[in-house]
Scaffold this motif. Sequence first.
Motif, PDB file in Angstrom:
ATOM      1  N   ALA A   1      49.274  35.542  35.004  1.00 34.63           N
ATOM      2  CA  ALA A   1      48.262  34.537  35.352  1.00 34.63           C
ATOM      3  C   ALA A   1      47.653  33.884  34.112  1.00 34.63           C
ATOM      4  N   LEU A   2      48.318  34.023  32.974  1.00 31.92           N
ATOM      5  CA  LEU A   2      47.781  33.458  31.729  1.00 31.92           C
ATOM      6  C   LEU A   2      47.702  31.934  31.754  1.00 31.92           C
ATOM      7  N   SER A   3      48.461  31.309  32.617  1.00 34.01           N
ATOM      8  CA  SER A   3      48.453  29.841  32.653  1.00 34.01           C
ATOM      9  C   SER A   3      47.174  29.293  33.278  1.00 34.01           C
ATOM     10  N   PHE A   4      46.425  30.141  33.967  1.00 36.37           N
ATOM     11  CA  PHE A   4      45.182  29.684  34.598  1.00 36.37           C
ATOM     12  C   PHE A   4      44.048  29.751  33.583  1.00 36.37           C
ATOM     13  N   ARG A   5      43.281  28.671  33.508  1.00 35.59           N
ATOM     14  CA  ARG A   5      42.242  28.591  32.481  1.00 35.59           C
ATOM     15  C   ARG A   5      41.090  29.548  32.749  1.00 35.59           C
ATOM     16  N   THR A   6      40.766  29.779  34.016  1.00 30.59           N
ATOM     17  CA  THR A   6      39.676  30.682  34.367  1.00 30.59           C
ATOM     18  C   THR A   6      40.189  31.765  35.304  1.00 30.59           C
ATOM     19  N   ARG A   7      40.010  33.018  34.882  1.00 31.54           N
ATOM     20  CA  ARG A   7      40.387  34.156  35.723  1.00 31.54           C
ATOM     21  C   ARG A   7      39.134  34.993  35.994  1.00 31.54           C
ATOM     22  N   MET A   8      38.975  35.427  37.236  1.00 32.70           N
ATOM     23  CA  MET A   8      37.830  36.255  37.620  1.00 32.70           C
ATOM     24  C   MET A   8      38.370  37.438  38.422  1.00 32.70           C
ATOM     25  N   ILE A   9      38.131  38.636  37.894  1.00 32.15           N
ATOM     26  CA  ILE A   9      38.774  39.826  38.462  1.00 32.15           C
ATOM     27  C   ILE A   9      37.718  40.844  38.865  1.00 32.15           C
ATOM     28  N   LEU A  10      37.772  41.261  40.109  1.00 32.84           N
ATOM     29  CA  LEU A  10      36.921  42.326  40.633  1.00 32.84           C
ATOM     30  C   LEU A  10      37.776  43.585  40.679  1.00 32.84           C
ATOM     31  N   LYS A  11      37.302  44.644  40.049  1.00 31.50           N
ATOM     32  CA  LYS A  11      38.194  45.787  39.849  1.00 31.50           C
ATOM     33  C   LYS A  11      37.504  47.110  40.139  1.00 31.50           C
ATOM     34  N   SER A  12      38.326  48.125  40.347  1.00 32.75           N
ATOM     35  CA  SER A  12      37.840  49.492  40.448  1.00 32.75           C
ATOM     36  C   SER A  12      37.458  49.998  39.069  1.00 32.75           C
ATOM     37  N   ARG A  13      36.659  51.022  39.036  1.00 32.43           N
ATOM     38  CA  ARG A  13      36.328  51.683  37.767  1.00 32.43           C
ATOM     39  C   ARG A  13      37.564  52.391  37.203  1.00 32.43           C
ATOM     40  N   GLN A  14      37.700  52.377  35.879  1.00 32.40           N
ATOM     41  CA  GLN A  14      38.674  53.180  35.132  1.00 32.40           C
ATOM     42  C   GLN A  14      40.140  52.904  35.484  1.00 32.40           C
TER      43      GLN A  14
ATOM     44  N   LYS B   1      44.205  40.242  47.187  1.00 33.52           N
ATOM     45  CA  LYS B   1      44.884  41.471  46.755  1.00 33.52           C
ATOM     46  C   LYS B   1      45.996  41.189  45.744  1.00 33.52           C
ATOM     47  N   HIS B   2      46.659  40.063  45.889  1.00 33.35           N
ATOM     48  CA  HIS B   2      47.774  39.722  44.993  1.00 33.35           C
ATOM     49  C   HIS B   2      47.405  38.616  44.004  1.00 33.35           C
ATOM     50  N   GLY B   3      46.141  38.213  43.991  1.00 33.74           N
ATOM     51  CA  GLY B   3      45.707  37.145  43.102  1.00 33.74           C
ATOM     52  C   GLY B   3      45.927  35.787  43.739  1.00 33.74           C
ATOM     53  N   MET B   4      44.972  34.866  43.536  1.00 30.44           N
ATOM     54  CA  MET B   4      45.095  33.551  44.167  1.00 30.44           C
ATOM     55  C   MET B   4      44.272  32.527  43.384  1.00 30.44           C
ATOM     56  N   LEU B   5      44.843  31.352  43.184  1.00 34.03           N
ATOM     57  CA  LEU B   5      44.107  30.233  42.610  1.00 34.03           C
ATOM     58  C   LEU B   5      43.295  29.588  43.717  1.00 34.03           C
ATOM     59  N   CYS B   6      41.979  29.556  43.556  1.00 31.94           N
ATOM     60  CA  CYS B   6      41.096  29.094  44.624  1.00 31.94           C
ATOM     61  C   CYS B   6      40.710  27.625  44.430  1.00 31.94           C
ATOM     62  N   ALA B   7      39.973  27.112  45.389  1.00 30.28           N
ATOM     63  CA  ALA B   7      39.651  25.681  45.417  1.00 30.28           C
ATOM     64  C   ALA B   7      38.778  25.242  44.253  1.00 30.28           C
ATOM     65  N   ASP B   8      38.098  26.140  43.617  1.00 30.74           N
ATOM     66  CA  ASP B   8      37.247  25.784  42.474  1.00 30.74           C
ATOM     67  C   ASP B   8      37.993  25.934  41.143  1.00 30.74           C
ATOM     68  N   ARG B   9      39.324  26.028  41.202  1.00 19.78           N
ATOM     69  CA  ARG B   9      40.208  26.140  40.032  1.00 19.78           C
ATOM     70  C   ARG B   9      40.044  27.471  39.289  1.00 19.78           C
ATOM     71  N   THR B  10      39.505  28.440  39.968  1.00 20.53           N
ATOM     72  CA  THR B  10      39.381  29.782  39.397  1.00 20.53           C
ATOM     73  C   THR B  10      40.390  30.703  40.070  1.00 20.53           C
TER      74      THR B  10
ATOM     75  N   VAL C   1      41.337  44.366  42.634  1.00 21.28           N
ATOM     76  CA  VAL C   1      42.174  45.555  42.446  1.00 21.28           C
ATOM     77  C   VAL C   1      41.329  46.794  42.724  1.00 21.28           C
ATOM     78  N   THR C   2      41.539  47.413  43.872  1.00 19.25           N
ATOM     79  CA  THR C   2      40.848  48.661  44.192  1.00 19.25           C
ATOM     80  C   THR C   2      41.606  49.827  43.569  1.00 19.25           C
ATOM     81  N   VAL C   3      41.019  51.009  43.647  1.00 20.86           N
ATOM     82  CA  VAL C   3      41.699  52.181  43.099  1.00 20.86           C
ATOM     83  C   VAL C   3      42.988  52.465  43.874  1.00 20.86           C
TER      84      VAL C   3
END
Length: 599
Positions: free
Chosen positions: A158-171, A330-339, A344-346
Amino acid sequence: MSILADPVPAIPFDARRLARSYYWRGYPVTQIAEELGLNQKTVQSWKQRDRWDDAPMIAKIEDHLEWRLNTLILKEKKTGADFKEIDLLVRQIERLARVRRYQAPGGHEGDLNEKVANRNAGPKKKAKRNHFTAEQAAELRRIFESQLFDYQETWWNALSFRTRMILKSRQIGATYYFAFEALIDAIETGRNQIFLSASKAQAHVFRSYIVGFAKLVGVDLVGDPIAITSELVGENEPAANLIFLGTNSKTAQSYSGNFYFDEFFWVHGFEVLNKVASGMATHKKWRKTYFSTPSTVAHQAYPYWTGSRKNKGRKKAEQIDIDVSHEALKHGMLCADRTWRHIVTVEDAEAGGCDLFDIEELRDEYAPDEFANLFLCQFVDDSLSAFKFNDLTACGCDSLIDWTDFNIDAARPFGNQRVWAGYDPQGSAEGDNAALVIMAPPSEPGGQFRLLEKHQLRGLDYQQQAEFIVAMLSRYNCAYLGVDATGVGSAVYQLLAKGPLASIVARIDYSLDFKAQMVMKAQNVIRRARIAWDMGATDVMSSFLSIKKTITDSGRNVTFKAGRSEADGHADLAWAIMHVLINEPLDGKERPKATMEIF
């Protein structure tokens, strides 16, 4: 015809070596045995045991040269041709010696070629500081790509996307991954990389990872910021700077580059900070990466995650709707706000190849709502909590910068200044942790507490817990230690009361009234920001958030619990801190005694 150039002398000689020499010249075993007066079976045995047939060619050549040279040297009357041959043979022996050194472990081209050997005889050029060769860069990338889990490959792709926002599990290795990703990018493109964390100490986690990665290919990185050069970028290009920042907007305004915002859901004043942070990546060539475990729906970053902030001030027809459910992202998605968003849960991490967890054990260790927040990426509604999220984040500080009188790596981290400590032992529930906190009390009435150290323990018996506490406090001038003496804590307290900490240990026996008193004291201290901890201590804030007001089983009284039916003290870090705070009078004005008994 005899094979011997000279008759065999009557004096003793090395028959075995002579026989081998003649064998290597091509004579059969039978003839060698006959000429040397030896038993044929003996010569055959030497041949097999010494593996004459397996000898390397260089050994055979050296043998021939040695015998011929000895013959010429022993010749009494030498001709000019003899001397020329001796010189030739000596030079050949020297050449074979070079070949031997080349073939030995550690051999190199200079062993074969004297010119190459002398090439480096002069003063050596000093290795470039923080520099990567093309070969080192390629090897580092190979190491990086070979160890990615599936979800990390998703981030890489996903490096081609200028803005990435990731919600993740701990550790799940997010900080580790993004540190490596940024280093690879700096080496290959020469672009600056900026790491923004809740505190300078937390940002230095990035730095320690990066320094470790570079060592994998023999590069020792130094400096802060770290300025990197690479053969892949070019000698005339400026160095790529790796910049490590805490959430201090004043220090961030002059930088530009790709930026990584770690645990952005836990920082105080996100709106203001994000304006500065996003300004560092204004140019389209820079990337912005936000990643964090979730905190509460009240956090200023939550509207950015849901996309609702994008709709602020827009007409209804222009507003966007973003599905931020786990199923959608769950698999990543480019959303309407270009983010580009990803969750990623545990459980996702385990499915993606991360085998570092025992998920069932984690479920036992944490209350259901706490597990959902820390590992299943679910936000907390702090309206149900006894403590408010915004009050907790306001207590954060940059300890590495603000606490100049404290050095955790020193033999005496706080010198001879006094500290107070609190201990919450493992509860009756099997999954519970124990917690020890070491705090600096206020230097004057109404002053501020500071959380210097925190430790969580698991799986230790009461004696091991007591020994750990004694060992940790031996580095400090501790004047008070509050210990919950309920259940397992009773045994821990008894051991401490008989040991070197006997004069400072205070017994705490829980009751509904006393628990309410501790919570009210903590609420007062936190609401007034009379306590400080490093802003990277998200586990402390999470621990306080897990404490909720509830009704007792009888329905007659109000109490405070952390989600377990048997483990009122499961929010171990929070309760341990409250064991310290309660040593100060409720009004915070009188100086307390060094020790106390609480019943």
